[in-house]
Design a protein around this motif. Structure first.
Motif, mmCIF file in Angstrom:
data_model
loop_
_atom_site.group_PDB
_atom_site.id
_atom_site.type_symbol
_atom_site.label_atom_id
_atom_site.label_comp_id
_atom_site.label_asym_id
_atom_site.label_seq_id
_atom_site.Cartn_x
_atom_site.Cartn_y
_atom_site.Cartn_z
ATOM 1 N N ASN A 5 0.807 -1.222 0.000
ATOM 2 C CA ASN A 5 0.000 0.000 0.000
ATOM 3 C C ASN A 5 0.841 1.274 0.000
ATOM 4 N N ASP A 6 2.140 1.141 0.214
ATOM 5 C CA ASP A 6 2.978 2.345 0.301
ATOM 6 C C ASP A 6 3.386 2.871 -1.069
ATOM 7 N N ARG A 7 3.212 2.047 -2.083
ATOM 8 C CA ARG A 7 3.677 2.497 -3.408
ATOM 9 C C ARG A 7 2.781 3.594 -3.946
ATOM 10 N N ASP A 8 3.426 4.714 -4.322
ATOM 11 C CA ASP A 8 2.670 5.880 -4.786
ATOM 12 C C ASP A 8 2.216 5.752 -6.233
ATOM 13 N N ASP A 9 2.995 4.992 -7.015
ATOM 14 C CA ASP A 9 2.748 5.007 -8.467
ATOM 15 C C ASP A 9 1.578 4.121 -8.869
ATOM 16 N N ILE A 10 1.016 3.367 -7.940
ATOM 17 C CA ILE A 10 -0.112 2.489 -8.282
ATOM 18 C C ILE A 10 -1.413 3.282 -8.140
ATOM 19 N N ILE A 11 -2.237 3.269 -9.169
ATOM 20 C CA ILE A 11 -3.506 4.004 -9.101
ATOM 21 C C ILE A 11 -4.676 3.042 -9.281
ATOM 22 N N ASP A 12 -5.853 3.510 -8.910
ATOM 23 C CA ASP A 12 -7.066 2.689 -9.028
ATOM 24 C C ASP A 12 -7.928 3.227 -10.153
ATOM 25 N N ILE A 13 -8.292 2.336 -11.065
ATOM 26 C CA ILE A 13 -9.177 2.755 -12.162
ATOM 27 C C ILE A 13 -10.349 1.779 -12.226
ATOM 28 N N GLU A 14 -11.523 2.320 -12.462
ATOM 29 C CA GLU A 14 -12.702 1.469 -12.572
ATOM 30 C C GLU A 14 -13.130 1.384 -14.045
ATOM 31 N N ILE A 15 -13.565 0.183 -14.449
ATOM 32 C CA ILE A 15 -14.090 0.025 -15.806
ATOM 33 C C ILE A 15 -15.597 -0.159 -15.711
ATOM 34 N N THR A 16 -16.308 0.527 -16.580
ATOM 35 C CA THR A 16 -17.761 0.379 -16.610
ATOM 36 C C THR A 16 -18.190 0.248 -18.062
ATOM 37 N N GLY A 17 -19.472 0.085 -18.293
ATOM 38 C CA GLY A 17 -19.940 0.062 -19.666
ATOM 39 C C GLY A 17 -20.773 -1.159 -19.982
ATOM 40 N N GLU A 18 -20.783 -1.514 -21.243
ATOM 41 C CA GLU A 18 -21.647 -2.588 -21.718
ATOM 42 C C GLU A 18 -21.157 -3.920 -21.169
ATOM 43 N N ILE A 19 -22.088 -4.761 -20.728
ATOM 44 C CA ILE A 19 -21.728 -5.928 -19.913
ATOM 45 C C ILE A 19 -20.857 -6.934 -20.657
ATOM 46 N N PHE A 20 -21.170 -7.214 -21.917
ATOM 47 C CA PHE A 20 -20.409 -8.256 -22.627
ATOM 48 C C PHE A 20 -18.956 -7.838 -22.790
ATOM 49 N N LYS A 72 -3.897 12.597 -10.135
ATOM 50 C CA LYS A 72 -3.801 12.124 -8.752
ATOM 51 C C LYS A 72 -2.665 12.833 -8.029
ATOM 52 N N ASN A 73 -1.498 12.921 -8.703
ATOM 53 C CA ASN A 73 -0.353 13.581 -8.066
ATOM 54 C C ASN A 73 -0.646 15.029 -7.760
ATOM 55 N N LYS A 74 -1.302 15.692 -8.702
ATOM 56 C CA LYS A 74 -1.628 17.108 -8.514
ATOM 57 C C LYS A 74 -2.542 17.279 -7.302
ATOM 58 N N ASN A 75 -3.551 16.411 -7.231
ATOM 59 C CA ASN A 75 -4.480 16.487 -6.103
ATOM 60 C C ASN A 75 -3.754 16.275 -4.789
ATOM 61 N N ARG A 76 -2.828 15.311 -4.806
ATOM 62 C CA ARG A 76 -2.129 15.007 -3.567
ATOM 63 C C ARG A 76 -1.294 16.210 -3.131
ATOM 64 N N LYS A 77 -0.623 16.839 -4.122
ATOM 65 C CA LYS A 77 0.194 18.020 -3.801
ATOM 66 C C LYS A 77 -0.656 19.124 -3.208
ATOM 67 N N SER A 78 -1.811 19.351 -3.827
ATOM 68 C CA SER A 78 -2.659 20.434 -3.336
ATOM 69 C C SER A 78 -3.161 20.107 -1.926
ATOM 70 N N ASP A 79 -3.427 18.826 -1.650
ATOM 71 C CA ASP A 79 -3.810 18.431 -0.296
ATOM 72 C C ASP A 79 -2.718 18.804 0.700
ATOM 73 N N ARG A 80 -1.479 18.478 0.299
ATOM 74 C CA ARG A 80 -0.366 18.708 1.196
ATOM 75 C C ARG A 80 -0.242 20.203 1.511
ATOM 76 N N THR A 81 -0.364 21.042 0.500
ATOM 77 C CA THR A 81 -0.229 22.487 0.741
ATOM 78 C C THR A 81 -1.299 22.954 1.718
ATOM 79 N N VAL A 82 -2.515 22.428 1.516
ATOM 80 C CA VAL A 82 -3.594 22.818 2.417
ATOM 81 C C VAL A 82 -3.220 22.477 3.855
ATOM 82 N N VAL A 83 -2.650 21.295 4.026
ATOM 83 C CA VAL A 83 -2.290 20.839 5.369
ATOM 84 C C VAL A 83 -1.230 21.762 5.983
ATOM 85 N N THR A 84 -0.204 22.089 5.197
ATOM 86 C CA THR A 84 0.863 22.918 5.751
ATOM 87 C C THR A 84 0.363 24.305 6.110
ATOM 88 N N VAL A 85 -0.498 24.858 5.264
ATOM 89 C CA VAL A 85 -1.031 26.203 5.539
ATOM 90 C C VAL A 85 -1.849 26.166 6.820
#
Lengths: 322, 380
Positions: free
Chosen positions: B207-222, B366-379
């Motif tokens: 779970n510590d690896r940063d480069d792994i992301i989660d993607i969901e697939i949706t759409g037509e069942i077949f 994802k990386n951008k979001n994480r960075k912006s989270d971090r800035t919010v925390v520091t501020v």
């Protein structure tokens, strides 16, 4: 008095007189867009998803051109008009797709007889209440509209095109076409929004008439015959437009004994891929020549005309006239 | 005594369940060969051109089976529209009859008000073994559910951690084969325990690896369930370092759509929840999985996925309509979105390129979001 916009596309080739007369009966001014042209199609194709079919793009274009001229757009959502029968998914979703793109309100009364038998009359009442609090007046307008609609359907059954029938409703005099003895009989099987739109089919009905053929369209078949013909299939077709196509094709093959069938569909039309498979099967069995035309926004007039001429001369050769 | 031969088309893991079901009813089950290029070639040769790709796969499957041996029964599901799936059975019957194959078709129509016909169909299918029906259904659903759990919880999540040796895939194939052969509930439990243990020891989740992301697939069942038809999107995403999940599975589809009486009436089904979530954009269901795709996109954003991919066959009517609003939906709920259309002509290289660029984009966001989270925390 509000101005109501009705885009001349899809369902409105069937129900235009009904909607128009109903809204006028409620004291609204109805504005219908000008016939389809290249600019309108381009507007529509830019607005809506590109994988959809040409008639849907025309609907989007028509709605967008009307957008600036009217107070609201009237696009009823006809999910199901008979028990066990439904509509094409794209048409069901259409009001929602347009809502994101038009500035004006879209009025989309829901008619879903399959789930709820009373939904039609409820849709009428709810639409009427917005303009006229008097329920009696609303029902009066509705039944008057139904009367006009049945007159219109009667005109269609006597082999007039929707355009001509609308002209008759507006008070013009037209001669009803009748088949002459030994005239070539062609069944034009296709959705009415494709056959009658001048942009989509290049006015194919009058072109065939000029070639000397008597043209039958699915519009000129009554509901009763369509239902009866559909019982030929093990499983009845459940799309309302496709039922009409299949029923008409079967009637023309087996009863009217037409000389040939021209099947027109728009590219990427999902429902007619199913129907035409069944129609092909029957026409093969009865040895009736069938030609498939697929139209989209890039279809050119010359190509279509050549194919129609070739088909006509094939039929003449088959009849031994050349 | 001669046993009746029955066949059915492939769709993801559905064959595991159907095989178990018909075994209990005393049939000789013929599982069609796995879907390959051959299947689609045969299918598109005989199917109408404008028909959607799943039908071509289904027809190809039938022809492949019938070329080799005689079949007595063919099982298909029906439908009441507005999706074209409702005509698959009848159209393949027509085309197969033209080609000279005449098996009996059992088309299970949804029992919309016609319970009598439905019951008779099911009883005929079960060789009138009334006592066996419910246990057999439970048994086949149990098998299918285990297969789907293995696929979704183990295989799809762990390719990202072991992309070179394809260990996750090999293990998955091994365990599916074991499930296919299993004949008691105890054996299923054993397989489940073994599978979870072996995956945990062979490919642990980090779970510590940063480069792994989660993607969901949706759409037509077949297309969603059949790996060949979606160019094996799950494995390709996994090799790019993506933990994949999907919005539907064979067992869920069977439970929600066909065996509606098995489901808990008080609990909201996943597709009902999706329809509720899609309300602001689409008011009325319009057939197939169209409206669910929209709802699942909203849900994916709520669950915190890093991206969503819609897969659909070319000319699929409901999904095309859904695709029209999906970019707006995705923008509004804030999730990267991409839509892939598959048909018999889809090429591998172009698909790979687009998939890679989408994954890069999702990782970026994802990386951008994480960075912006971090800035919010520091501020703060």
């Amino acid at each position: 008095m509000a101005r109501a916009g009705i885009p001349l596309a899809l369902e409105n080739w069937t129900y235009l007189p009904l909607f128009k007369s109903f809204l006028e009966g409620l004291g609204q001014k109805v504005i219908i867009n000008a016939p389809t042209n290249r600019a309108l199609v381009e507007l529509g194709s830019k607005a809506i998803v590109d994988e959809t079919c040409l008639p849907c793009k025309i609907e989007a274009g028509a709605a967008l051109t009307l957008d600036s001229e009217v107070d609201f757009l009237f696009i009823p959502r006809l999910v199901s008009l008979k028990k066990g029968v439904t509509n094409c998914p794209k048409m069901i979703a259409m009001p929602d797709l347009l809502r994101n793109r038009c500035k004006m309100d879209i009025m989309d009364p829901l008619v879903d007889i399959r789930r709820d038998k009373k939904s039609l009359i409820r849709a009428v009442r709810e639409t009427g209440e917005k303009f006229n609090p008097d329920g009696h007046q609303v029902y009066k307008a509705w039944y008057k509209a139904l009367y006009t609609y049945h007159h219109y359907k009667h005109l269609l059954r006597s082999h007039l095109t929707p355009r001509e029938a609308n002209a008759v409703l507006n008070g013009e005099n037209l001669v009803q076409p009748k088949p002459v003895k030994n005239q070539i009989k062609i069944a034009l099987v296709g959705h009415n929004y494709n056959l009658n739109d001048q942009f989509t089919s290049f006015d194919i009905v009058s072109r065939l008439r000029k070639e000397g053929a008597f043209v039958y369209t699915p519009d000129s078949i009554s509901e009763r015959i369509i239902n009866r013909m559909n019982r030929m299939l093990e499983k009845e077709i459940f799309w309302i437009h496709e039922r009409k196509l299949f029923g008409a094709a079967m009637y023309y093959i087996y009863r009217e004994r037409v000389d040939g069938i021209i099947a027109i569909t728009s590219f990427n039309c999902g429902t007619s891929a199913v129907t035409f498979e069944f129609i092909n099967h029957e026409s093969e069995k009865m040895r009736v020549p069938i030609m498939h035309l697929v139209v989209d926004e890039h279809t050119q007039e010359a190509g279509l005309l050549t194919r129609i001429e070739a088909f006509m001369s094939l039929i003449k050769w088959k009849r031994g006239e050349t | 005594m001669k046993r009746d031969k029955v066949t059915f088309p492939h769709m993801g893991n559905i064959y595991v369940g159907l095989d178990a079901l018909f075994e209990r009813f005393g049939y000789d089950v013929i599982v069609p060969p796995k879907i390959t290029q051959d299947t689609i070639r045969t299918g598109s040769k005989h199917a109408p051109e404008g028909m959607c790709v799943p039908f071509k796969y289904v027809l190809g499957n039938f022809i492949q089976v019938m070329e080799k041996q005689d079949v007595d029964y063919v099982l298909m599901a029906g439908g009441i529209g507005p999706c074209r799936f409702g005509f698959y059975g009848h159209m393949s019957k027509l085309i197969l009859t033209k080609l000279g194959y005449t098996p009996k078709f059992i088309i299970l129509e949804p029992p919309a008000g016609r319970w009598f016909n439905f019951t008779i169909d099911v009883l005929k299918l079960a060789h009138w073994r009334i006592k066996d029906i419910m246990p057999a259904i439970h048994w086949s659903v149990a098998k299918m559910e285990l297969t789907d759990r293995l696929e979704e919880e183990l295989y799809m999540k762990r390719i990202a951690y072991e992309p070179q040796k394809r260990k996750a895939e090999k293990l998955y194939i091994k365990y599916v084969n074991r499930i296919f052969k299993a004949d008691t509930y105890e054996k299923l439990d054993e397989i489940k325990k073994d599978a979870f243990e072996e995956y945990e020891s062979a490919i642990p989740i980090d779970n510590d690896r940063d480069d792994i992301i989660d993607i969901e697939i949706t759409g037509e069942i077949f297309i969603l369930l059949e790996p060949f038809s979606n160019m094996d999107i799950v494995r390709k995403l996994g090799e790019m370092g993506v933990r994949v999940s999907r919005t539907s599975s064979s067992s869920k589809w069977i439970r929600d759509r066909i065996l509606t009486f098995l489901a808990d009436k008080n609990k909201e089904k996943s597709f009902e929840r999706a329809i509720r979530k899609a309300e602001p954009w689409m008011k009325v269901p319009f057939g197939g999985e169209g409206i669910e795709t929209i709802g699942h996109t909203v849900e994916a954003a709520e669950k915190g996925f890093d991206g969503i991919i819609q897969v659909m066959p070319f000319s699929c009517m409901p999904e095309v309509s859904a695709k029209d609003v999906l970019p707006d939906v995705a923008r509004e709920v804030g999730i990267p979105f991409y839509s892939f259309i598959f048909d018999e002509h889809t090429g591998g290289a172009g698909f790979q390129t687009r998939l890679e660029s989408f994954v890069e984009r999702a990782r970026d966001v994802k990386n951008k979001n994480r960075k912006s989270d971090r800035t919010v925390v520091t501020v703060a």
